[in-house]
Design a protein around this motif. Structure first.
Motif, mmCIF file in Angstrom:
data_model
loop_
_atom_site.group_PDB
_atom_site.id
_atom_site.type_symbol
_atom_site.label_atom_id
_atom_site.label_comp_id
_atom_site.label_asym_id
_atom_site.label_seq_id
_atom_site.Cartn_x
_atom_site.Cartn_y
_atom_site.Cartn_z
ATOM 1 N N SER A 1 -23.635 -18.359 -15.169
ATOM 2 C CA SER A 1 -25.091 -18.139 -15.200
ATOM 3 C C SER A 1 -25.461 -16.673 -15.125
ATOM 4 C CB SER A 1 -25.756 -18.893 -14.043
ATOM 5 O OG SER A 1 -25.205 -18.490 -12.809
ATOM 6 N N ALA A 2 -24.759 -15.900 -14.303
ATOM 7 C CA ALA A 2 -25.129 -14.501 -14.112
ATOM 8 C C ALA A 2 -24.264 -13.546 -14.927
ATOM 9 C CB ALA A 2 -25.020 -14.134 -12.630
ATOM 10 N N GLY A 3 -23.090 -14.007 -15.358
ATOM 11 C CA GLY A 3 -22.221 -13.153 -16.151
ATOM 12 C C GLY A 3 -21.517 -12.071 -15.343
ATOM 13 N N THR A 4 -21.424 -12.253 -14.026
ATOM 14 C CA THR A 4 -20.819 -11.215 -13.177
ATOM 15 C C THR A 4 -19.668 -11.779 -12.352
ATOM 16 O OG1 THR A 4 -22.399 -11.634 -11.385
ATOM 17 C CG2 THR A 4 -22.980 -9.926 -12.999
ATOM 18 N N VAL A 5 -18.742 -10.889 -12.028
ATOM 19 C CA VAL A 5 -17.604 -11.191 -11.157
ATOM 20 C C VAL A 5 -17.388 -9.978 -10.270
ATOM 21 C CG1 VAL A 5 -15.122 -11.626 -11.050
ATOM 22 C CG2 VAL A 5 -16.496 -12.683 -12.870
ATOM 23 N N TYR A 6 -17.166 -10.208 -8.978
ATOM 24 C CA TYR A 6 -16.827 -9.076 -8.119
ATOM 25 C C TYR A 6 -15.493 -9.321 -7.436
ATOM 26 C CZ TYR A 6 -18.739 -11.602 -3.985
ATOM 27 O OH TYR A 6 -19.006 -12.496 -2.983
ATOM 28 N N SER A 7 -14.832 -8.206 -7.097
ATOM 29 C CA SER A 7 -13.480 -8.251 -6.545
ATOM 30 C C SER A 7 -13.386 -7.387 -5.312
ATOM 31 C CB SER A 7 -12.464 -7.751 -7.588
ATOM 32 O OG SER A 7 -12.565 -8.469 -8.803
ATOM 33 N N ASN A 8 -12.488 -7.758 -4.425
ATOM 34 C CA ASN A 8 -12.186 -6.920 -3.261
ATOM 35 C C ASN A 8 -11.286 -5.770 -3.698
ATOM 36 O OD1 ASN A 8 -13.571 -8.748 -1.725
ATOM 37 N ND2 ASN A 8 -12.013 -8.914 -0.150
ATOM 38 N N VAL A 9 -11.606 -4.567 -3.252
ATOM 39 C CA VAL A 9 -10.823 -3.396 -3.611
ATOM 40 C C VAL A 9 -10.052 -2.920 -2.381
ATOM 41 C CG1 VAL A 9 -12.758 -1.825 -3.157
ATOM 42 C CG2 VAL A 9 -10.913 -1.104 -4.666
ATOM 43 N N GLY A 10 -8.792 -2.503 -2.603
ATOM 44 C CA GLY A 10 -7.939 -2.064 -1.506
ATOM 45 C C GLY A 10 -8.404 -0.754 -0.901
ATOM 46 N N ARG A 11 -7.903 -0.475 0.295
ATOM 47 C CA ARG A 11 -8.307 0.719 1.018
ATOM 48 C C ARG A 11 -7.712 1.968 0.377
ATOM 49 N NH1 ARG A 11 -10.502 -1.336 5.605
ATOM 50 N NH2 ARG A 11 -10.740 0.709 6.560
ATOM 51 N N PRO A 12 -8.483 3.042 0.260
ATOM 52 C CA PRO A 12 -7.953 4.290 -0.299
ATOM 53 C C PRO A 12 -7.038 4.982 0.717
ATOM 54 C CG PRO A 12 -10.174 4.647 0.498
ATOM 55 C CD PRO A 12 -9.887 3.175 0.679
ATOM 56 N N ARG A 13 -6.577 6.179 0.351
ATOM 57 C CA ARG A 13 -5.714 6.931 1.272
ATOM 58 C C ARG A 13 -6.465 7.223 2.565
ATOM 59 N NH1 ARG A 13 -3.199 11.432 -1.694
ATOM 60 N NH2 ARG A 13 -5.318 12.271 -1.774
ATOM 61 N N GLU A 14 -5.771 7.012 3.680
ATOM 62 C CA GLU A 14 -6.351 7.252 4.996
ATOM 63 C C GLU A 14 -5.330 7.948 5.881
ATOM 64 O OE1 GLU A 14 -9.099 3.183 4.997
ATOM 65 O OE2 GLU A 14 -7.482 3.412 6.458
ATOM 66 N N TRP A 15 -5.820 8.752 6.795
ATOM 67 C CA TRP A 15 -4.950 9.448 7.741
ATOM 68 C C TRP A 15 -5.434 9.180 9.164
ATOM 69 C CZ3 TRP A 15 -7.237 12.745 11.173
ATOM 70 C CH2 TRP A 15 -8.515 13.208 10.855
ATOM 71 N N ALA A 16 -4.550 9.369 10.107
ATOM 72 C CA ALA A 16 -4.925 9.203 11.510
ATOM 73 C C ALA A 16 -3.928 9.926 12.405
ATOM 74 C CB ALA A 16 -4.975 7.724 11.891
ATOM 75 N N ILE A 17 -4.415 10.384 13.542
ATOM 76 C CA ILE A 17 -3.598 10.962 14.609
ATOM 77 C C ILE A 17 -3.752 10.068 15.833
ATOM 78 C CG2 ILE A 17 -3.251 12.936 16.133
ATOM 79 C CD1 ILE A 17 -4.358 14.715 13.942
ATOM 80 N N SER A 18 -2.636 9.696 16.446
ATOM 81 C CA SER A 18 -2.698 8.814 17.610
ATOM 82 C C SER A 18 -1.855 9.379 18.749
ATOM 83 C CB SER A 18 -2.212 7.408 17.251
ATOM 84 O OG SER A 18 -0.871 7.423 16.826
#
Length: 796
Positions: A774-791
């Protein structure tokens, strides 16, 4: 929940329909130090090799290398070394396991698959296909299953059907998490991390003794991070557009109205343990979880501009024009906006009591109660174009009680046995307000808007027995049986938004007050033989069964679809050969397995409800979103697990898996799957990791660099129309890196980590296309981009 009226992700459905896969899991030596109070003694010869792994998959402590099952065992050390903090990340080191956080249309839930068998739909009418357990307590719902790995001792991932061991809904396998037990020592730890997009993680635990026999352990976690998909106000970003969409005067800087993919999670757990002597060990635990975040990170990936006003609303890799807005129409007297946040609150208590009756007999009682409440909203078309839209508001309350008894015994050196029983009772109330007024193509005046408030009740009872015979010192024969009886009833409430009678062209209102019932039973069995050729080599052969519970159609459009939509359990029989080895003085561990699965009565979504509505095939005028036993198939695969420590301080792990299969039967009511389609994908998965702990000498401590690589092959995501070819996500590889310094006492650690090191752009293996027609649309989950962290982590 009408937002899944179209075919969800055909790839997920195909995977839900079947498959097995090769899986290899290499794990670094320190990561496998699973300790247990009643564990069998480790081989002293392995002082500088891989440490022994102890598992409890067969209701008793056994060495992993002595257990005739395909198991990946992971301790908290490995989870920390790989930067993994929630259950969905376990799949990276457990071959042929896929755990995926769901998109916004499914709230705070997770799609769980092992060897291609599982479930994606959170609706309480449907059962999971992978059993999830914490401290032997069954978690009966996909909702709330994206758990933080808080204060864990170890995780056991059991691949293949576990029908006789963990029961129904473990047809694909089971994931069993075990918390660190309270003990007599006074100890604790605290950890803090800061990283990309204002990531802030805080976690800690404390253990202390109240008396000589009463111990307490308390732990907690809080995680917060900004989202990574920008929600853009289309009117603000495109002034004077051809559709006349205007900007919101309250839109923030850069026309950004929000960010999808946030984290905002808080959890706490407390346990008290009473252990006065060698006979009694009693642990009572309680936990609490709170989550309040934006919906999952999704972007528009398909846009048929002929249905979206001639405008392509795709806006980039990490942005969306979705605005959760619906114009006035039908029962909506004025325009409105759905919430774009997911909120989840849950808590539970459990009692795990073990009592030794004699040297050869002990009793275990596991009692648990859980409750949660979740709310979330959806934008089903994922555009700002009101005339094509669909939206939903969802409010789910869930209560669950379970009781399990196990009696374990031994008959000298000849045999070990377990008999037991299990009971559970659960109640869900699913309130929803759906607005899918444009679900029927080419009928612009049609609207379908309703309010539901559906109670769903279910219970099951089971009795089980396992016998392990030792005919010789090298040969073991294991046999198991489990009988399960289950019931489910679903009461449909279909009213208008004011709570009154619903009048609509299809008569959906006639569903109001209808009850659909399911009752069924199943006998599962397992027979296994293992032979130890030498202390370094053991082989086994196993035939086992499992099933995923039956149920009722959760999203009917007519009363007959509800009352006739009951479906039976899907079943799987698995034939498996395996080899487990520890070589070169336990410097190398190599485990291999091959399997063939016979998969019957697969629960699949059908697109033609003619038989349920009483029409000739293909003549039903009503929409269809029913589930039925619509397919059979076979899968076959190979698995391998390898761990190596060639020299002290160096740990290498790698995995490789392959799976294939074929459909034997597809019902004519299913149009999204063809007999020639692959029954599962991807065919190939793999991973590799390496770390080296370098002694810096003297008082300088150690430095440990680690690198991990995970490969996922090309994966099908279904077809958009009956005549379309299959769509695929391309193959991709993700790399993670971590550098950790520890002081000489190893009570202080500082780490720098980078995930998705090469900033790979990829889609998760699911997409939402319910409104494509009916709407002609589809959406998808996108993976996380590059990330950094200090712990920083401090133990005391």
């Amino acid at each position: 929940m009408a937002r899944t009226i179209g075919i969800f992700t055909r790839a997920r459905l195909v995977q839900a329909a079947a498959t097995t896969a090769m899986a290899c899991a290499l794990s670094a030596a320190p990561a496998f130090a699973a300790e247990a109070a009643d564990a069998p003694p480790a081989d002293a010869a392995a002082e500088h090799g891989l440490k022994e792994i102890v598992v409890t998959a067969q209701f008793r402590s056994q060495k992993l290398q002595d257990t005739p099952l395909s198991i990946t065992a992971v301790t908290s050390d490995l989870l920390k070394s790989r930067n993994q903090t929630d259950i969905s990340q376990i799949a990276a080191q457990a071959p042929n396991v896929q755990l995926t956080q769901m998109g916004g249309a499914f709230g705070s839930s997770m799609a769980a698959y092992i060897r291609g068998v599982g479930q994606y739909d959170f609706n309480p009418a449907y059962e999971p296909g992978v059993g999830i357990y914490i401290d032997d307590v069954y978690y009966a719902s996909l909702t709330g299953s994206v758990m933080d790995l808080l204060d864990l001792d170890r995780v056991e991932v059991l691949r293949g059907p576990q029908g006789t061991l963990t029961g129904r809904n473990s047809i694909g396998g089971a994931i069993k998490m075990f918390s660190t037990k309270p003990s007599a020592e006074n100890s604790g730890n605290i950890e803090a991390a800061y990283g990309a997009r204002n990531r802030l993680d805080l976690r800690g635990s404390m253990n202390f003794a109240l008396t000589d026999s009463l111990f307490v352990r308390v732990s907690g976690v809080h995680k917060r991070q900004d989202g990574y998909v920008n929600m853009i106000d289309y009117g603000c970003a495109n002034p004077g557009n051809s559709l006349g969409i205007t900007g919101n005067p309250n839109t923030g800087k850069g026309c950004v109205i929000g960010k999808l993919g946030e984290k905002n999670y808080t959890g706490a757990r407390a346990s008290i343990r009473y252990n006065p002597n060698d006979k009694l060990d009693w642990i009572v635990s309680g936990d609490y979880t709170y989550e309040n975040r934006s919906n999952a990170a999704s972007v528009l990936t398909v846009d048929n501009t002929a249905k979206t006003g001639g405008v392509d609303f795709r806006c980039g890799n990490f942005c969306t024009y979705a605005n959760f807005y619906m114009p006035a129409g039908g029962q909506a007297g004025q325009a409105y906006t759905m919430p774009m946040n997911t909120m989840f609150t849950g808590w539970g208590v459990s009692s795990n009591l073990k009592y030794t009756l004699s040297d050869n007999l002990n009793l275990q009682s596991i009692t648990a109660y859980r409750k949660y409440h979740q709310t979330f909203g959806t934008d089903d078309d994922f555009t700002p174009y009101g005339p094509i839209g669909g939206a939903g508001y969802n409010d789910l309350t869930f209560r669950f009680f379970s009781q399990e008894l196990r009696l374990n015994g031994k008959i000298g050196s000849l045999a070990e046995w377990t008999i037991g029983g299990f009971y559970n009772d659960q109640t869900s109330v699913y309130f929803t307000r759906q607005d899918i007024r444009y679900i029927v193509p080419n009928v612009p005046s049609f609207y379908l808007q309703f309010q539901g408030n559906d109670p769903v009740k279910a219970n099951s009872k089971a009795g089980f027995a396992t016998l392990i015979l030792h005919p010789t010192s090298k040969l073991n024969v294991t046999a198991g049986l489990r009988y399960t009886s289950e019931h489910k009833d679903y009461t449909f409430v279909r009213q208008n938004w004011s709570g009154g009678a619903l009048v609509d062209p299809f008569g959906v209102g006639a569903l109001n007050g209808s009850v659909a019932n399911y009752d069924g039973n199943k006998l599962d069995w397992r027979i296994s033989a293992d032979y130890r050729f030498s202390p370094q080599l053991m082989a086994y052969a196993t035939v086992s069964t499992g099933f995923k519970g039956g149920g009722v159609t959760a999203r009917p459009f007519t009363k007959t679809q509800a009352t006739n939509g009951t479906f039976r359990p899907e079943t799987l029989t698995s034939y498996e050969l395996g080899l487990k080895s520890d070589l070169f003085d336990r410097r190398l561990r190599l485990n291999l397995a091959g399997f063939v699965n016979d998969y019957k009565n697969i629960q699949l979504p059908i697109s033609d409800c003619s038989l349920l509505d009483g029409f000739a095939p293909g003549t039903d005028p009503y929409p269809c979103a029913a589930i039925q036993n619509a397919g059979d198939g076979k899968m076959w695969g190979l698995e391998g697990e390898l761990s190596a420590t060639p020299i002290d301080g160096l740990n290498i792990d790698a995995t490789l898996s392959w799976i294939d299969g074929e459909w034997n039967r597809i019902s004519a009511q299913v149009t999204s799957i063809k007999l020639s389609d692959p029954i599962t994908s991807p065919n190939w998965r793999g991973s590799a990791g390496i770390q080296y702990t370098a002694d810096l000498g003297g008082k300088n401590g150690t430095l440990t660099p680690r690198f991990d690589l995970v490969y996922t092959g090309r994966q099908q995501i279904g077809r958009l129309t009956v005549t379309s070819p299959l769509d695929y996500n391309p193959a991709f590889a993700l790399a993670n890196a971590r550098l950790t310094w520890k002081n000489p006492k190893e009570d202080l650690a500082i780490s720098f980590e980078v995930s998705n090191l090469f900033d790979k752009y990829y889609y998760l293996p699911l997409r939402f296309q319910a409104l494509y027609a009916s709407a002609g649309t589809v959406y998808s989950n996108v993976g996380r981009p590059r990330e950094w962290a200090i712990s920083v982590r401090k133990s005391f």
